[in-house]
Design a protein around this motif. Structure first.
Motif: not given
Ligand code: ADE
Length: 245
Positions: A86-90, A130-145
């Motif tokens: 799951l792509m998410c900032p947490q 659950e994976i985050s690509i960094g401590d910032y919030v994107l509009t969605g998980g696509e770029l992170a994936a």
């Molecule tokens: N979706 C929104 N922000 C994200 C982040 N930093 N990493 C992964 N998924 C995200």
């Protein structure tokens, strides 16, 4: 390796997956990547995939059903037991070690949400990582994936032409990569370090190891664990520390 990406915006992936190394990796059949719109799995007659949060509050929440059904379907077709990411900032922060760990798997399923949160049951009962690509919030998980897929696929055997080329990457060795130069030996009066054109391979290797340590000390001192250094590296480290004092 098989990779499935579940998203509401499959078109976002076309550019990234159809160029450069990601394209070559698929042509070489090192990886089989499919991007799937999980809206197609919605059992709702309007093909809805989100709903208002219980307890109220702003924003919408992705419902469990389309994602549970999409993952079930992909698992039925899988030879092994896929990692469901799951792509998410947490999530756990992506690093080279995590990319290397995922590159050992046979099947990865990525779930990308957009704008909204996820029904917690997706995290509890479907997801393995659950994976985050960094401590910032994107509009969605696509770029992170895309970032995770890129960092994993380039590690697969035969993807990079030169097998050794990722073994010396920054982080793979534990340190940042040493500086690199190419021809000409002098450009606008700026010279390449003499040692690199000396032809002395032992001296070149030494220079590279020391410069790798210097760069890591300057930019990422948190990566240096003194107890893990060789005697030679410890000596260089003390020299480099004195230079900056
Ligand atoms: N979706 C929104 N922000 C994200 C982040 N930093 N990493 C992964 N998924 C995200």
């Amino acid at each position: 390796m098989k990779i499935n990406i579940l998203t509401l915006f499959p078109e976002m992936f076309t550019g990234v997956l159809q160029h450069s190394m990601m394209k070559i990796a698929q042509e070489k059949e090192a990886v089989d990547i499919s991007v799937i719109n999980f809206r197609d799995y919605s059992s709702n007659k309007h093909k809805n995939v989100d709903d208002y949060p219980y307890g109220g509050g702003a924003g919408m929440v992705l419902t469990a059903q389309p994602i549970f059904d999409a993952v079930d379907h992909l698992k039925e077709q899988s030879k092994g037991s896929p990692r469901v990411i799951l792509m998410c900032p947490q999530g756990e922060r992506l690093n080279q070690k995590k990319a290397e760990e995922l590159a050992e798997e046979d099947h990865l399923i990525f779930i990308c949400g957009h704008y909204e949160g996820y029904d917690e049951r997706i995290r509890e009962y479907v997801v393995t990582d659950e994976i985050s690509i960094g401590d910032y919030v994107l509009t969605g998980g696509e770029l992170a994936a895309m970032v995770v897929v890129d960092s994993v696929v380039r590690l697969l055997p035969d993807v990079l032409g030169n097998e050794v080329s990722h073994k010396k990457d920054s982080f793979s060795t534990g340190y940042l990569e040493h500086p690199q130069y190419t021809r000409p030996a002098e450009f606008r009066g700026y010279k390449v370090p003499d040692v690199l054109i000396s032809g002395n391979h032992k001296k070149i290797e030494e220079w590279r190891s020391k410069e790798s340590l210097r760069r890591t000390l300057q930019r990422r001192p948190d990566l240096i664990i003194e107890e893990q250094l060789s005697d030679q590296q410890k000596k260089w480290l003390h020299e480099l520390q004195k230079e900056t004092d």
